[in-house]
Scaffold this active site. Structure first.
Site, PDB file in Angstrom:
ATOM      1  N   ARG A 153      82.196  62.536  54.605  1.00 17.63           N
ATOM      2  CA  ARG A 153      83.560  61.577  53.636  1.00 17.63           C
ATOM      3  C   ARG A 153      83.985  62.805  52.652  1.00 17.63           C
ATOM      4  NH1 ARG A 153      82.125  61.104  48.505  1.00 17.63           N
ATOM      5  NH2 ARG A 153      79.272  60.136  49.044  1.00 17.63           N
ATOM      6  N   HIS A 175      83.042  58.720  46.891  1.00 21.90           N
ATOM      7  CA  HIS A 175      82.036  57.749  46.844  1.00 21.90           C
ATOM      8  C   HIS A 175      83.036  56.204  47.457  1.00 21.90           C
ATOM      9  CE1 HIS A 175      79.418  55.053  48.325  1.00 21.90           C
ATOM     10  NE2 HIS A 175      79.250  54.339  47.334  1.00 21.90           N
ATOM     11  N   TYR A 213      78.205  66.695  42.489  1.00 26.30           N
ATOM     12  CA  TYR A 213      76.599  66.348  43.552  1.00 26.30           C
ATOM     13  C   TYR A 213      77.381  67.516  45.309  1.00 26.30           C
ATOM     14  CZ  TYR A 213      78.749  62.503  45.533  1.00 26.30           C
ATOM     15  OH  TYR A 213      79.696  61.956  46.381  1.00 26.30           O
TER      16      TYR A 213
HETATM   17  C1  LIG Z   1      71.447  47.096  48.507  1.00 24.23           C
HETATM   18  C2  LIG Z   1      72.090  47.977  47.427  1.00 24.23           C
HETATM   19  N1  LIG Z   1      71.683  48.972  47.199  1.00 24.23           N
HETATM   20  C3  LIG Z   1      72.807  49.688  46.323  1.00 24.23           C
HETATM   21  C4  LIG Z   1      73.674  49.184  46.632  1.00 24.23           C
HETATM   22  C5  LIG Z   1      74.750  50.758  45.846  1.00 24.23           C
HETATM   23  N2  LIG Z   1      75.482  51.466  47.062  1.00 24.23           N
HETATM   24  C6  LIG Z   1      76.911  51.107  47.147  1.00 24.23           C
HETATM   25  S1  LIG Z   1      77.263  52.125  48.367  1.00 24.23           S
HETATM   26  C7  LIG Z   1      76.012  52.890  48.682  1.00 24.23           C
HETATM   27  C8  LIG Z   1      75.726  54.113  49.040  1.00 24.23           C
HETATM   28  C9  LIG Z   1      75.545  53.856  50.769  1.00 24.23           C
HETATM   29  O1  LIG Z   1      76.019  54.756  51.614  1.00 24.23           O
HETATM   30  P1  LIG Z   1      75.907  55.176  52.975  1.00 24.23           P
HETATM   31  O2  LIG Z   1      75.348  53.764  53.750  1.00 24.23           O
HETATM   32  O3  LIG Z   1      75.712  56.254  53.461  1.00 24.23           O
HETATM   33  O4  LIG Z   1      77.505  54.857  52.809  1.00 24.23           O
HETATM   34  P2  LIG Z   1      78.842  55.651  52.555  1.00 24.23           P
HETATM   35  O5  LIG Z   1      79.393  54.978  50.744  1.00 24.23           O
HETATM   36  O6  LIG Z   1      78.493  56.984  53.499  1.00 24.23           O
HETATM   37  O7  LIG Z   1      79.550  55.023  53.921  1.00 24.23           O
HETATM   38  C10 LIG Z   1      74.927  52.201  47.365  1.00 24.23           C
HETATM   39  C11 LIG Z   1      73.778  53.331  47.039  1.00 24.23           C
HETATM   40  C12 LIG Z   1      73.968  48.387  47.046  1.00 24.23           C
HETATM   41  N3  LIG Z   1      75.486  47.955  47.388  1.00 24.23           N
HETATM   42  N4  LIG Z   1      73.523  47.610  47.962  1.00 24.23           N
END
Ligand SMILES: Cc1ncc(C[n+]2csc(CCOP(=O)(O)OP(=O)(O)O)c2C)c(N)n1
Ligand SMILES: [Mg+2]
Length: 361
Positions: free
Chosen positions: A260, A264, A273
């Site tokens: 990415r 985020h 970070y």
């Molecule tokens: C169950 C849950 N825990 C925490 C969150 C907060 N959250 C939103 S996106 C995210 C990170 C997800 O990372 P990844 O799966 O690697 O996807 P990326 O954003 O990198 O595409 C988190 C922790 C959430 N939406 N749902």
């Protein structure tokens, strides 16, 4: 097993026996989708910073995913996470119309198909079989396993493809979905978009496994790691997984190693970070330039034509933004009438109250 890579970072074919034999027009369609996606991302970010849209989900660096949609039939189901805009745009016959819907969506205006009920970025389309994702991470993994089971039961020949991040592999739904699909041999393709980060949590804190693809072994399904910035690796890996699923041999997990490049979301700041050096290094491997170099080498594209493509979508997006911004918000009643088939009494009461308060907008 080695990581599947067909195009190197300079767009040279390093695995010629795997180079897909596709018509020039098809490859140029992928490229246009990728360019339009990148421009949409750049503009979406600025619109959010200017306070003109409420939220933005960056996608830059992950556009090679377009080739995953290209390996499916239109009747197959896509369960996206929230960075698979390229798959959504690919499914439109007319890319400009797809962009128009996406722009109306981020403005949450009256023509937004979700009528402003979703965070900009979490959209879907029933017609395109592109399922609206839910915010809790991993939800779509069990939905895709279940929909795959339904496809098998109905014998309709369709495949379900689900996208999720490296972070989502730590969710319970990852385990439940992978396990169920493997046991029931559902026609499901699990695509982990390993972009190295889950907000500010690096991959090293997400797993002790060497490769996320290895997790497939524990569930009894094939797992393959690919260069996720290589359109051809995506196309070949998904095509093979889809064939396997359609033959009734069950699911496959594909780990697409990507990055990415942006934050985020618009609520995040990546400089807090990770190092600029790290981001710079990944920029050298980004998928659009790589694919462009391939197209130039093949003489499917010239520098002048490329410039025209970028200018064309820049203009199209600017026009769509201008139009979308002038449109009215969704009518108040849609908040109540488009949720359940019949409005339950408690929502009807709230609707009446809202009307007394806001008037009949
Ligand atoms: C169950 C849950 N825990 C925490 C969150 C907060 N959250 C939103 S996106 C995210 C990170 C997800 O990372 P990844 O799966 O690697 O996807 P990326 O954003 O990198 O595409 C988190 C922790 C959430 N939406 N749902
Ligand atoms: Mg991630």
């Amino acid at each position: 097993m080695a990581t599947l890579r067909i195009l190197d970072v300079d767009g040279k074919v390093i695995n010629p026996e795997k180079e897909p034999k596709l018509p020039k027009e098809e490859l140029l369609k992928w490229y246009e989708v990728m360019v339009a996606n990148r421009l949409f991302d750049e503009k979406g970010w600025k619109l959010q910073r200017q306070g003109r849209v409420s939220f933005h989900v960056p996608t830059a660096g992950q556009e090679a995913v377009v080739a995953a949609a290209a390996a499916l039939k239109n009747t197959d189901w896509i369960f996206p996470a929230y960075r698979e805009h390229a798959c959504y745009l690919y499914r439109w016959k007319d890319l400009e119309q797809g962009l128009a819907e996406l722009i109306d969506h981020i403005f949450n205006n009256e023509d937004d198909p979700q009528r402003g009920r979703r965070i900009p970025g979490l959209y879907g389309s029933k017609r395109l079989r592109f399922v609206t994702p839910s915010a809790p991470i991993g939800t779509q993994i069990i939905q895709a396993a279940g929909a795959g089971y339904a496809a098998k039961y109905l014998k309709d020949g369709n495949v379900t493809m689900v996208f999720f991040g490296d972070g989502a592999t730590s969710s319970n739904d990852f385990h439940s979905g992978m396990n169920f699909a493997a046991v029931k041999k559902t026609p499901t393709v699990f695509v982990c978009m390993n972009n190295q980060w889950a907000i500010s949590v690096p991959l090293t804190e997400q797993t002790a496994a060497k490769r996320l693809a290895d997790k497939a072994i524990a569930y009894g399904m094939p797992g393959i790691q690919i260069d996720g910035n290589d359109v051809f690796a995506f196309y070949i890996a998904v095509s093979e997984a889809v064939e396997c699923a359609r033959r009734g041999e069950g699911p496959t997990m594909i780990e697409a190693v990507t990055y990415r490049l942006g934050s985020h979301t618009s609520s995040d700041d990546w400089t807090r970070y990770r190092s600029k050096d790290e981001v710079e290094q990944w920029k050298q491997k980004e998928p659009i330039r790589r694919f462009k170099d391939y197209l130039l080498n093949k003489r499917y594209l010239t520098e002048e034509e490329d410039e025209k493509i970028w200018k064309k979508y820049d203009r199209i997006l600017n026009d769509l933004i201008e139009k979308a911004e002038k449109k009215s918000p969704p009518r108040l009643e849609t908040m109540f009438t488009e949720v359940y088939e019949e409005i339950p009494w408690h929502l009807r009461e709230q609707y009446e109250e809202a009307r007394r308060f806001y008037g009949d907008k």
